[in-house]
Design a protein around this motif. Structure first.
Motif, PDB file in Angstrom:
ATOM      1  N   VAL A 138      17.850   4.806  -0.704  1.00 28.68           N
ATOM      2  CA  VAL A 138      17.668   6.045  -1.467  1.00 28.68           C
ATOM      3  C   VAL A 138      17.174   5.737  -2.873  1.00 28.68           C
ATOM      4  N   SER A 139      17.733   4.708  -3.496  1.00 33.40           N
ATOM      5  CA  SER A 139      17.366   4.366  -4.871  1.00 33.40           C
ATOM      6  C   SER A 139      15.943   3.820  -4.956  1.00 33.40           C
ATOM      7  N   MET A 140      15.588   2.917  -4.055  1.00 34.83           N
ATOM      8  CA  MET A 140      14.353   2.143  -4.230  1.00 34.83           C
ATOM      9  C   MET A 140      13.123   2.767  -3.598  1.00 34.83           C
ATOM     10  N   TRP A 141      13.268   3.554  -2.581  1.00 30.94           N
ATOM     11  CA  TRP A 141      12.108   4.061  -1.850  1.00 30.94           C
ATOM     12  C   TRP A 141      11.157   4.827  -2.771  1.00 30.94           C
ATOM     13  N   PRO A 142       9.824   4.625  -2.691  1.00 27.58           N
ATOM     14  CA  PRO A 142       9.076   3.740  -1.797  1.00 27.58           C
ATOM     15  C   PRO A 142       8.708   2.401  -2.433  1.00 27.58           C
ATOM     16  N   TYR A 143       9.481   1.949  -3.413  1.00 30.45           N
ATOM     17  CA  TYR A 143       9.160   0.707  -4.099  1.00 30.45           C
ATOM     18  C   TYR A 143       9.802  -0.491  -3.398  1.00 30.45           C
ATOM     19  N   VAL A 144       9.090  -1.603  -3.423  1.00 28.63           N
ATOM     20  CA  VAL A 144       9.668  -2.865  -3.006  1.00 28.63           C
ATOM     21  C   VAL A 144      10.116  -3.644  -4.230  1.00 28.63           C
ATOM     22  N   ILE A 145       9.467  -3.395  -5.381  1.00 23.27           N
ATOM     23  CA  ILE A 145       9.876  -3.948  -6.665  1.00 23.27           C
ATOM     24  C   ILE A 145       9.893  -2.796  -7.664  1.00 23.27           C
ATOM     25  N   PRO A 146      11.010  -2.133  -7.821  1.00 17.78           N
ATOM     26  CA  PRO A 146      11.071  -1.004  -8.759  1.00 17.78           C
ATOM     27  C   PRO A 146      10.892  -1.488 -10.192  1.00 17.78           C
ATOM     28  N   PRO A 147      10.215  -0.714 -11.010  1.00 18.55           N
ATOM     29  CA  PRO A 147       9.458   0.501 -10.682  1.00 18.55           C
ATOM     30  C   PRO A 147       7.961   0.234 -10.653  1.00 18.55           C
ATOM     31  N   ALA A 148       7.559  -1.006 -10.321  1.00 13.65           N
ATOM     32  CA  ALA A 148       6.177  -1.426 -10.521  1.00 13.65           C
ATOM     33  C   ALA A 148       5.353  -1.510  -9.243  1.00 13.65           C
ATOM     34  N   VAL A 149       5.930  -1.932  -8.129  1.00  9.40           N
ATOM     35  CA  VAL A 149       5.156  -2.259  -6.928  1.00  9.40           C
ATOM     36  C   VAL A 149       5.727  -1.502  -5.735  1.00  9.40           C
TER      37      VAL A 149
END
Length: 338
Positions: free
Chosen positions: A279-290
């Motif tokens: 829930v926190s990270m989607w859709p990032y694999v490297i928050p908040p950049a990638v």
């Protein structure tokens, strides 16, 4: 119907990581609990309970790391430099732990046995701590410029990452105690249930602490968890965590119900933590950049590797399930498995 290979790989890697946590978590947890079981007979029994399966459990760690490199090479190229000290420490800890697992049986002198027991305890605890801190580093955000890591050598060392690391250590100890509850009888089982209650309290405290801090790491996290009306959609996660916590406490204190129930409930807590992480990270694999799409390998490469994964993962699951089935049941201190 077209398959979103990027999403499929993300789900596959999440499955591999969670399976590793499920299988190797209780394994590492036994090493974390070792100091609280000082008798040699108890320690022998603890090691024998995982001897048939411990090395196979780490297959999923290799799959997760290799899959990240293959399917999301940009994420791999950024995450590793950001967490090199933690990854090196984790791998060394796992090596020392594995060596200790084998050499402990050959130790002929008390001092040698003490050394290898210490290596097993230290390797297990350090590996769990590093895994939690890697997760915390990823969650708190990694500084990226262009397509490369732009942070410093010590960016991974913060109060938040330490909190995540200690929480994972407590969680693995809970899994280890629940495993002993399944595999043992008598006095050691009673002590395992006490250890599970203590580790359970520490685990829930860690979950609460990490959950309270996470929304304030990034604006996107805050909006995802606390902004109205989105809070109504994600509230199911903490509600279920509270319900499972109460159920687990009752299962560990009442002494009623099957021995496998506390382990199932503990794994449910871990699954909900994974859901909260998603829930926190989607859709990032490297928050908040990638994002996942930014980091994904070319579609042709993803398809080639995905075909192999579709073949290999069921095979790994099959031989893992067979190993656990063969060595099911309680462990007798004198005769092995019943």
């Amino acid at each position: 119907m077209a398959i979103d290979l990027t999403l499929a790989w993300a789900l596959l890697l999440a499955f591999a990581v969670f399976t590793y946590v499920v299988l190797d978590g209780f394994d590492l947890g036994l090493g974390i609990l070792y100091p609280f079981f000082p008798k040699k007979q108890d320690r022998d029994l603890m090691m024998n309970s995982v001897a048939p399966v411990w090395d196979g459990n780490e297959t999923w760690l290799v799959l997760g790391g290799g899959g990240l490199f293959a399917a999301f090479p940009l994420a791999y190229a950024i995450i590793l430099p950001a967490t090199y000290p933690l990854i090196v420490a984790m791998l060394l800890a796992l090596i020392f732990r594995g060596v200790a697992f084998e050499f402990r049986w050959r130790a002929g002198r008390p001092f040698s046995a003490w050394v290898w027991d210490g290596a097993f305890i230290g390797g297990s605890t350090l590996a769990a701590l590093c895994q939690g801190m890697i997760l915390g580093t990823l969650l708190q955000g990694i500084e990226v410029e262009g397509r490369a890591y732009a942070g410093g050598w010590w960016d991974w060392l913060t109060p938040f990452t330490l909190l995540c690391g200690v929480s994972v250590v407590a969680g693995y100890a809970l899994l280890g105690a629940c495993w002993l509850n399944i595999k043992t009888e008598g006095g050691i089982q009673a002590r395992a249930r006490v250890a599970a209650r203590v580790a359970g309290l520490a685990t829930v405290a860690g979950i609460v602490g990490v959950s309270a801090a996470t929304p304030f790491l990034e604006t996107a996290y805050f909006e995802r968890w606390l902004a109205w009306p989105g809070i109504l959609e994600v509230a199911i996660v903490p509600v279920l965590v509270a319900a499972l916590t109460l159920w687990l406490a009752r299962a560990l204190t009442s002494g009623k119900g099957p021995d496998w129930l506390p382990m199932l409930l503990a794994l449910g807590l871990f699954l909900l933590c994974f859901a909260g992480l998603g829930v926190s990270m989607w859709p990032y694999v490297i928050p908040p950049a990638v994002t996942l799409q930014d980091a994904a390998a070319p579609e042709s490469s993803q398809m080639f590797m995905f075909v192999g994964a579709v073949v290999l993962v069921p095979i790994i699951l099959a031989y893992t399930a067979y190993a656990y089935w063969v060595f099911r049941g309680k462990l007798d201190p004198d005769e092995g498995y019943h």
